[in-house]
Design a protein around this motif. Structure first.
Motif, mmCIF file in Angstrom:
data_model
loop_
_atom_site.group_PDB
_atom_site.id
_atom_site.type_symbol
_atom_site.label_atom_id
_atom_site.label_comp_id
_atom_site.label_asym_id
_atom_site.label_seq_id
_atom_site.Cartn_x
_atom_site.Cartn_y
_atom_site.Cartn_z
ATOM 1 N N UNK A 293 8.828 -19.877 38.221
ATOM 2 C CA UNK A 293 8.771 -20.231 36.795
ATOM 3 C C UNK A 293 9.122 -19.004 35.948
ATOM 4 N N UNK A 294 8.566 -17.856 36.294
ATOM 5 C CA UNK A 294 8.871 -16.636 35.545
ATOM 6 C C UNK A 294 10.346 -16.277 35.663
ATOM 7 N N UNK A 295 10.923 -16.460 36.838
ATOM 8 C CA UNK A 295 12.355 -16.217 37.027
ATOM 9 C C UNK A 295 13.180 -17.141 36.119
ATOM 10 N N UNK A 296 12.784 -18.398 36.071
ATOM 11 C CA UNK A 296 13.466 -19.354 35.201
ATOM 12 C C UNK A 296 13.444 -18.866 33.758
ATOM 13 N N UNK A 297 12.291 -18.428 33.296
ATOM 14 C CA UNK A 297 12.161 -17.995 31.917
ATOM 15 C C UNK A 297 12.897 -16.694 31.614
ATOM 16 N N UNK A 298 12.937 -15.775 32.578
ATOM 17 C CA UNK A 298 13.590 -14.499 32.304
ATOM 18 C C UNK A 298 15.108 -14.579 32.429
ATOM 19 N N UNK A 299 15.591 -15.433 33.327
ATOM 20 C CA UNK A 299 17.047 -15.526 33.517
ATOM 21 C C UNK A 299 17.657 -16.700 32.772
ATOM 22 N N UNK A 300 16.837 -17.713 32.484
ATOM 23 C CA UNK A 300 17.356 -18.907 31.836
ATOM 24 C C UNK A 300 18.190 -19.782 32.742
ATOM 25 N N UNK B 223 15.047 -33.115 22.649
ATOM 26 C CA UNK B 223 13.981 -33.162 21.649
ATOM 27 C C UNK B 223 13.486 -31.774 21.266
ATOM 28 N N UNK B 224 13.944 -30.735 21.976
ATOM 29 C CA UNK B 224 13.583 -29.382 21.581
ATOM 30 C C UNK B 224 13.016 -28.492 22.676
ATOM 31 N N UNK B 225 12.656 -29.052 23.814
ATOM 32 C CA UNK B 225 12.186 -28.199 24.908
ATOM 33 C C UNK B 225 13.390 -27.470 25.507
ATOM 34 N N UNK B 226 13.164 -26.259 25.951
ATOM 35 C CA UNK B 226 14.236 -25.479 26.571
ATOM 36 C C UNK B 226 14.320 -25.788 28.064
ATOM 37 N N UNK B 227 13.149 -25.991 28.686
ATOM 38 C CA UNK B 227 13.093 -26.188 30.135
ATOM 39 C C UNK B 227 12.333 -27.467 30.484
ATOM 40 N N UNK B 228 12.769 -28.103 31.568
ATOM 41 C CA UNK B 228 12.086 -29.277 32.114
ATOM 42 C C UNK B 228 11.772 -28.985 33.586
ATOM 43 N N UNK B 229 10.492 -29.104 33.931
ATOM 44 C CA UNK B 229 10.057 -28.874 35.305
ATOM 45 C C UNK B 229 9.465 -30.181 35.837
#
Length: 143
Positions: free
Chosen positions: A133-140, A86-92
């Motif tokens: 969470x920050x690691x997830x966002x910076x590394x993908x 639906x458009x989200x990049x990440x699911x936590x």
């Protein structure tokens, strides 16, 4: 931000900034007494705060899975896949009382539970979650 706070007229403008969907899981069985349900919901709120408070403006919290069942992990995994479609990049996925192996939720980018972030690792639990969470966002990449 809660899903109900996002208005249809503003979603397209906000979408690039709100790229992460939080999927809370309470895990009730129906056998709990009312005060036990309250305690479980309060514990979940405490764990949700580890992500919602520091990352307000980047995450959208979807409705909780309240009751556990035989197919809970499969259903959560499907929801993770669908929110990404639906458009989200990440699911936590976040829970105070349940835990899963990474293999059980391959579509979740991060699973946040107290058991995964025990105090024995040094630092605060909230701080360690924030780092993940920050690691997830910076590394993908999944953490």
């Amino acid at each position: 931000m809660k899903f109900s706070e996002v208005e249809a007229s503003g979603w397209e403008e906000l979408r690039p900034y709100l790229d992460t969907c939080l999927i809370p899981v309470t895990g009730l069985t129906g056998l709990e007494q009312p005060h036990e349900v309250t305690e479980k919901l309060e514990r979940l709120k405490g764990v949700m705060d580890w992500v919602e408070i520091p990352f307000k403006g980047r995450v959208v919290t979807y409705p909780s899975f309240q009751y556990a069942g035989d197919r809970l992990s499969q259903t959560i995994n499907e929801v993770c896949e669908n929110v990404k479609r639906s458009g989200f990049v990440y699911a936590i996925v976040i829970s105070a009382d349940l835990d899963w192996a990474d293999e059980e939720l391959p579509n979740a980018d991060l699973i946040v539970t107290p058991g995964r972030f025990s105090d024995s690792e040094g630092g605060t639990t909230a701080g360690r979650v924030k780092e993940k969470v920050q690691h997830l966002w910076t590394t993908g990449s999944r953490v």
